[in-house]
Write a protein that holds these residues in place. Structure first.
Motif, PDB file in Angstrom:
ATOM      1  N   ASP A  65      42.233  45.322  38.321  1.00 21.52           N
ATOM      2  CA  ASP A  65      42.483  43.949  37.908  1.00 21.52           C
ATOM      3  C   ASP A  65      41.264  43.129  38.338  1.00 21.52           C
ATOM      4  O   ASP A  65      40.994  43.015  39.531  1.00 21.52           O
ATOM      5  CB  ASP A  65      43.744  43.429  38.585  1.00 21.52           C
ATOM      6  CG  ASP A  65      44.045  41.972  38.268  1.00 21.52           C
ATOM      7  OD1 ASP A  65      43.219  41.301  37.618  1.00 21.52           O
ATOM      8  OD2 ASP A  65      45.113  41.497  38.690  1.00 21.52           O
ATOM      9  N   PRO A  66      40.507  42.572  37.401  1.00 18.42           N
ATOM     10  CA  PRO A  66      39.286  41.859  37.779  1.00 18.42           C
ATOM     11  C   PRO A  66      39.545  40.596  38.600  1.00 18.42           C
ATOM     12  O   PRO A  66      38.688  40.171  39.366  1.00 18.42           O
ATOM     13  CB  PRO A  66      38.628  41.518  36.438  1.00 18.42           C
ATOM     14  CG  PRO A  66      39.704  41.594  35.434  1.00 18.42           C
ATOM     15  CD  PRO A  66      40.704  42.575  35.955  1.00 18.42           C
ATOM     16  N   GLU A  67      40.718  40.011  38.492  1.00 21.62           N
ATOM     17  CA  GLU A  67      41.053  38.803  39.259  1.00 21.62           C
ATOM     18  C   GLU A  67      41.279  39.115  40.732  1.00 21.62           C
ATOM     19  O   GLU A  67      40.770  38.435  41.607  1.00 21.62           O
ATOM     20  CB  GLU A  67      42.292  38.112  38.685  1.00 21.62           C
ATOM     21  CG  GLU A  67      42.070  37.441  37.356  1.00 21.62           C
ATOM     22  CD  GLU A  67      41.160  36.212  37.456  1.00 21.62           C
ATOM     23  OE1 GLU A  67      41.174  35.496  38.480  1.00 21.62           O
ATOM     24  OE2 GLU A  67      40.411  35.985  36.488  1.00 21.62           O
ATOM     25  N   SER A  68      42.061  40.159  41.014  1.00 20.21           N
ATOM     26  CA  SER A  68      42.426  40.476  42.400  1.00 20.21           C
ATOM     27  C   SER A  68      41.567  41.573  43.013  1.00 20.21           C
ATOM     28  O   SER A  68      41.612  41.790  44.215  1.00 20.21           O
ATOM     29  CB  SER A  68      43.892  40.916  42.463  1.00 20.21           C
ATOM     30  OG  SER A  68      44.063  42.158  41.799  1.00 20.21           O
ATOM     31  N   ASP A  69      40.814  42.286  42.181  1.00 22.81           N
ATOM     32  CA  ASP A  69      40.011  43.445  42.611  1.00 22.81           C
ATOM     33  C   ASP A  69      40.870  44.597  43.132  1.00 22.81           C
ATOM     34  O   ASP A  69      40.386  45.460  43.842  1.00 22.81           O
ATOM     35  CB  ASP A  69      38.974  43.056  43.660  1.00 22.81           C
ATOM     36  CG  ASP A  69      37.574  43.058  43.100  1.00 22.81           C
ATOM     37  OD1 ASP A  69      37.391  43.478  41.946  1.00 22.81           O
ATOM     38  OD2 ASP A  69      36.649  42.636  43.817  1.00 22.81           O
ATOM     39  N   LYS A  70      42.143  44.624  42.762  1.00 20.42           N
ATOM     40  CA  LYS A  70      43.024  45.718  43.157  1.00 20.42           C
ATOM     41  C   LYS A  70      42.995  46.783  42.071  1.00 20.42           C
ATOM     42  O   LYS A  70      42.998  46.486  40.881  1.00 20.42           O
ATOM     43  CB  LYS A  70      44.448  45.223  43.371  1.00 20.42           C
ATOM     44  CG  LYS A  70      44.576  44.334  44.597  1.00 20.42           C
ATOM     45  CD  LYS A  70      46.002  43.933  44.842  1.00 20.42           C
ATOM     46  CE  LYS A  70      46.066  43.055  46.076  1.00 20.42           C
ATOM     47  NZ  LYS A  70      47.426  42.595  46.340  1.00 20.42           N
ATOM     48  N   THR A  71      42.981  48.046  42.506  1.00 16.69           N
ATOM     49  CA  THR A  71      42.921  49.174  41.577  1.00 16.69           C
ATOM     50  C   THR A  71      44.273  49.866  41.514  1.00 16.69           C
ATOM     51  O   THR A  71      44.921  50.079  42.540  1.00 16.69           O
ATOM     52  CB  THR A  71      41.816  50.156  42.007  1.00 16.69           C
ATOM     53  OG1 THR A  71      40.573  49.454  42.012  1.00 16.69           O
ATOM     54  CG2 THR A  71      41.715  51.322  41.042  1.00 16.69           C
ATOM     55  N   TYR A  72      44.671  50.228  40.302  1.00 10.64           N
ATOM     56  CA  TYR A  72      45.967  50.838  40.054  1.00 10.64           C
ATOM     57  C   TYR A  72      45.795  52.129  39.268  1.00 10.64           C
ATOM     58  O   TYR A  72      44.795  52.324  38.587  1.00 10.64           O
ATOM     59  CB  TYR A  72      46.847  49.876  39.235  1.00 10.64           C
ATOM     60  CG  TYR A  72      47.012  48.533  39.878  1.00 10.64           C
ATOM     61  CD1 TYR A  72      47.974  48.336  40.856  1.00 10.64           C
ATOM     62  CD2 TYR A  72      46.205  47.459  39.523  1.00 10.64           C
ATOM     63  CE1 TYR A  72      48.136  47.091  41.460  1.00 10.64           C
ATOM     64  CE2 TYR A  72      46.350  46.213  40.120  1.00 10.64           C
ATOM     65  CZ  TYR A  72      47.321  46.043  41.088  1.00 10.64           C
ATOM     66  OH  TYR A  72      47.463  44.823  41.692  1.00 10.64           O
TER      67      TYR A  72
END
Length: 113
Positions: free
Chosen positions: A76-83
């Protein structure tokens, strides 16, 4: 004989590259937010990089697969979290899905440009 082997090896290499490049996921896609994402071969996978929008130039994923069904990681480019993620191509639509623990998932549909 050596020339024939070389020619055969060159054809096999070219065919492998052509098959990889011909995957339906390769190309430019309009994301749900309206940005443009490029999906291109990189290493043994397909890298997703935003070309336009607030996060232009940012790599947001890597998927592997073939024939319209892909899996890997989506960021997610907004949160920098990877899923854990997946993509499924049908015609000019790409359904992208990102999940936490394979239970809590969000999906969106992108359109080929």
């Amino acid at each position: 004989m050596i020339r024939t082997l070389f020619f055969t090896a060159a054809l096999a290499f070219a065919a492998t590259g052509a098959m990889h490049a011909a995957e339906p996921i390769v190309g430019d896609w309009k994301t749900a937010s309206g940005a443009t994402a490029e999906i291109a071969p990189c290493g043994g996978a397909f890298c997703i990089t935003l070309k336009t929008g607030k996060h232009a130039g940012k790599r947001i994923g890597s998927l592997s697969g073939m024939g319209g069904s892909y899996s890997g990681e989506i960021t997610d480019p907004e949160s920098d979290k990877t899923y854990s993620g997946s993509g499924s191509v049908s015609g000019n639509s790409l359904k992208m899905k990102g999940c936490v623990l394979k239970v809590l998932c969000k999906s969106q549909t992108w359109t080929r440009l």
